[in-house]
Write a protein that holds these residues in place. Structure first.
Motif, PDB file in Angstrom:
ATOM      1  N   ARG A   1       0.965  -1.102  -0.178  1.00  0.00           N
ATOM      2  CA  ARG A   1      -0.126  -0.126   0.243  1.00  0.00           C
ATOM      3  C   ARG A   1       0.974   1.257   0.049  1.00  0.00           C
ATOM      4  N   ASP A   2       2.045   1.174   0.771  1.00  0.00           N
ATOM      5  CA  ASP A   2       2.848   2.401   0.913  1.00  0.00           C
ATOM      6  C   ASP A   2       3.570   2.533  -0.487  1.00  0.00           C
ATOM      7  N   MET A   3       3.945   1.364  -1.169  1.00  0.00           N
ATOM      8  CA  MET A   3       4.223   1.421  -2.414  1.00  0.00           C
ATOM      9  C   MET A   3       3.484   2.305  -3.429  1.00  0.00           C
ATOM     10  N   LEU A   4       2.353   1.666  -3.701  1.00  0.00           N
ATOM     11  CA  LEU A   4       1.577   2.497  -4.358  1.00  0.00           C
ATOM     12  C   LEU A   4       1.096   4.010  -4.105  1.00  0.00           C
ATOM     13  N   TYR A   5       1.108   4.376  -2.968  1.00  0.00           N
ATOM     14  CA  TYR A   5       0.855   5.463  -2.476  1.00  0.00           C
ATOM     15  C   TYR A   5       2.042   6.517  -2.957  1.00  0.00           C
ATOM     16  N   LEU A   6       3.189   5.897  -2.715  1.00  0.00           N
ATOM     17  CA  LEU A   6       4.511   6.761  -3.075  1.00  0.00           C
ATOM     18  C   LEU A   6       4.452   6.821  -4.862  1.00  0.00           C
ATOM     19  N   LYS A   7       4.070   5.866  -5.341  1.00  0.00           N
ATOM     20  CA  LYS A   7       4.253   5.781  -6.814  1.00  0.00           C
ATOM     21  C   LYS A   7       3.144   6.913  -7.314  1.00  0.00           C
ATOM     22  N   GLU A   8       2.098   6.718  -6.735  1.00  0.00           N
ATOM     23  CA  GLU A   8       0.929   7.906  -7.192  1.00  0.00           C
ATOM     24  C   GLU A   8       1.189   9.125  -7.059  1.00  0.00           C
ATOM     25  N   LYS A   9       2.361   9.641  -6.045  1.00  0.00           N
ATOM     26  CA  LYS A   9       2.618  10.878  -5.648  1.00  0.00           C
ATOM     27  C   LYS A   9       3.438  11.124  -6.456  1.00  0.00           C
ATOM     28  N   GLY A  10       4.147  10.251  -7.260  1.00  0.00           N
ATOM     29  CA  GLY A  10       5.316  10.845  -8.160  1.00  0.00           C
ATOM     30  C   GLY A  10       6.721  10.837  -7.419  1.00  0.00           C
ATOM     31  N   ILE A  11       6.961  10.130  -6.456  1.00  0.00           N
ATOM     32  CA  ILE A  11       8.118  10.010  -5.768  1.00  0.00           C
ATOM     33  C   ILE A  11       9.290   9.309  -6.678  1.00  0.00           C
ATOM     34  N   ASP A  12      10.481   9.866  -6.734  1.00  0.00           N
ATOM     35  CA  ASP A  12      11.262   9.537  -7.747  1.00  0.00           C
ATOM     36  C   ASP A  12      11.716   8.095  -7.391  1.00  0.00           C
ATOM     37  N   SER A  13      12.182   7.503  -6.490  1.00  0.00           N
ATOM     38  CA  SER A  13      12.804   6.140  -6.097  1.00  0.00           C
ATOM     39  C   SER A  13      12.057   5.892  -4.660  1.00  0.00           C
ATOM     40  N   ILE A  14      11.927   4.573  -4.845  1.00  0.00           N
ATOM     41  CA  ILE A  14      11.623   3.867  -3.520  1.00  0.00           C
ATOM     42  C   ILE A  14      12.540   2.724  -3.236  1.00  0.00           C
ATOM     43  N   ILE A  15      13.130   3.072  -2.032  1.00  0.00           N
ATOM     44  CA  ILE A  15      14.159   1.976  -1.543  1.00  0.00           C
ATOM     45  C   ILE A  15      13.650   0.698  -0.618  1.00  0.00           C
ATOM     46  N   THR A  16      13.606  -0.217  -0.835  1.00  0.00           N
ATOM     47  CA  THR A  16      12.862  -1.252  -0.368  1.00  0.00           C
ATOM     48  C   THR A  16      13.755  -2.646  -0.162  1.00  0.00           C
ATOM     49  N   ASN A  17      13.568  -3.263   0.742  1.00  0.00           N
ATOM     50  CA  ASN A  17      13.879  -4.635   0.917  1.00  0.00           C
ATOM     51  C   ASN A  17      13.381  -5.487  -0.098  1.00  0.00           C
ATOM     52  N   PHE A  18      12.187  -5.402  -0.515  1.00  0.00           N
ATOM     53  CA  PHE A  18      11.666  -6.292  -1.424  1.00  0.00           C
ATOM     54  C   PHE A  18      11.483  -5.800  -2.647  1.00  0.00           C
ATOM     55  N   PRO A  19      12.536  -5.563  -3.456  1.00  0.00           N
ATOM     56  CA  PRO A  19      12.429  -5.067  -4.872  1.00  0.00           C
ATOM     57  C   PRO A  19      11.497  -5.895  -5.803  1.00  0.00           C
ATOM     58  N   ASP A  20      11.410  -7.160  -5.388  1.00  0.00           N
ATOM     59  CA  ASP A  20      10.642  -8.048  -6.359  1.00  0.00           C
ATOM     60  C   ASP A  20       9.244  -7.927  -6.054  1.00  0.00           C
ATOM     61  N   MET A  21       8.662  -7.373  -4.838  1.00  0.00           N
ATOM     62  CA  MET A  21       7.344  -6.902  -4.601  1.00  0.00           C
ATOM     63  C   MET A  21       6.912  -5.593  -5.601  1.00  0.00           C
ATOM     64  N   ALA A  22       7.947  -4.727  -5.268  1.00  0.00           N
ATOM     65  CA  ALA A  22       7.667  -3.445  -6.017  1.00  0.00           C
ATOM     66  C   ALA A  22       7.632  -3.421  -7.498  1.00  0.00           C
ATOM     67  N   LYS A  23       8.620  -4.462  -8.017  1.00  0.00           N
ATOM     68  CA  LYS A  23       8.337  -4.646  -9.474  1.00  0.00           C
ATOM     69  C   LYS A  23       7.204  -5.174  -9.876  1.00  0.00           C
ATOM     70  N   ASN A  24       6.601  -5.995  -9.273  1.00  0.00           N
ATOM     71  CA  ASN A  24       5.461  -6.940  -9.617  1.00  0.00           C
ATOM     72  C   ASN A  24       4.258  -5.777  -9.521  1.00  0.00           C
ATOM     73  N   LEU A  25       4.540  -4.984  -8.560  1.00  0.00           N
ATOM     74  CA  LEU A  25       3.237  -4.070  -8.221  1.00  0.00           C
ATOM     75  C   LEU A  25       3.151  -2.834  -9.409  1.00  0.00           C
ATOM     76  N   PHE A  26       4.612  -2.330  -9.777  1.00  0.00           N
ATOM     77  CA  PHE A  26       4.414  -1.402 -10.598  1.00  0.00           C
ATOM     78  C   PHE A  26       4.547  -1.947 -12.128  1.00  0.00           C
ATOM     79  N   LYS A  27       4.195  -2.987 -12.548  1.00  0.00           N
ATOM     80  CA  LYS A  27       4.161  -3.797 -13.869  1.00  0.00           C
ATOM     81  C   LYS A  27       3.265  -2.999 -14.561  1.00  0.00           C
TER      82      LYS A  27
END
Ligand code: G3P
Ligand code: MG
Length: 238
Positions: free
Chosen positions: A212-238
């Protein structure tokens, strides 16, 4: 689209800040890798989060009390039973891995507890040696350390790290001619984002491990998201 950075490498599944965690992050196609650096007794820039080796290796004591030859004997994956032996990497070893790749490296100078005076020069020397000037972002919670780096190399992108509720962070960052602000993600309420964008500051936020946090930050146009689970972010942002 927000970029995805692997925090301490792909640390959700692999031992943090090891070559294994960096290689695994590269394998899944991250945009960037965040890592932490400290200095050994013989001034080698090593990749490790804490000032001591107690939490992440099978040894104990301060990083700065060991030479690199002594330090490399400890296992930075001792808590995992299936990855064999993984030493504490040097920044140079990491640069050899990424020098020809299309990957951004966020080097966090761990200069808040010990200043490691001279670490900025040592890191810069390695960046120049491997011609990585355009592929790094230097960040630190110690903003004096960032100003030292900026003075040494005005062309290198730098960022102020913060876990506090700073007012006018954009104005502050801009006034020091620093390009990026690296806040803890919880602090990115709409008015903070708006103020940072007003000053055209790049926002790279951590440590975002929830969808949920990843999606909020993406919608807000945040430049980069630093995460322990880059796989999760990649799937979500596909
Ligand atoms: O650079 C972002 C983040 O890594 C800062 O906190 O403690 O994980 O190094 P920490
Ligand atoms: Mg860090």
């Amino acid at each position: 689209m927000s970029k995805i950075f692997a925090h301490r490498g792909f640390s959700g599944y692999y031992p943090e800040n090891t070559m294994l965690a960096f290689k695994k992050a590269i394998e899944i196609g991250v945009d960037g890798i965040e890592l932490d650096v400290q200095l050994t007794k013989d001034n080698t820039v090593v990749i490790i989060h804490d000032e001591t080796i107690d939490r992440t290796t099978n040894g104990d004591g301060l990083v700065k009390s060991y030479t690199y030859d002594e330090l490399k004997k400890f296992d930075a994956s001792f808590k995992f039973n299936n990855f064999g032996f993984n030493r504490i990497p040097t920044l140079e070893e990491y640069f050899l891995l990424v020098k020809d790749l299309d990957i951004i490296t966020n080097i966090e100078l761990k200069t808040s507890v010990y200043q490691y005076l001279g670490i900025e020069d040592s890191v810069l020397e390695l960046i120049k040696k491997y011609k990585l000037e355009d592929k790094v972002i230097i960040s630190s919670f110690n903003h004096f350390s960032i100003l030292r780096m900026k003075k040494l190399a005005p062309q290198i992108k730098c960022g102020f790290l913060s876990e506090d509720w700073i007012i006018d962070a954009g104005k502050y960052t801009f006034s020091h001619q620093i390009e990026c602000y690296h806040p803890r993600f919880n602090n990115l309420i709409p008015e903070v984002i708006e103020e940072l964008k007003k000053f055209n500051i790049e926002i790279n936020t951590w440590t975002v491990n929830d969808e949920r946090d990843m999606l909020y930050l993406k919608e807000k146009g945040i430049d980069s998201i630093i995460t322990n689970f880059p796989d999760m972010a990649k799937n979500l942002f596909k």
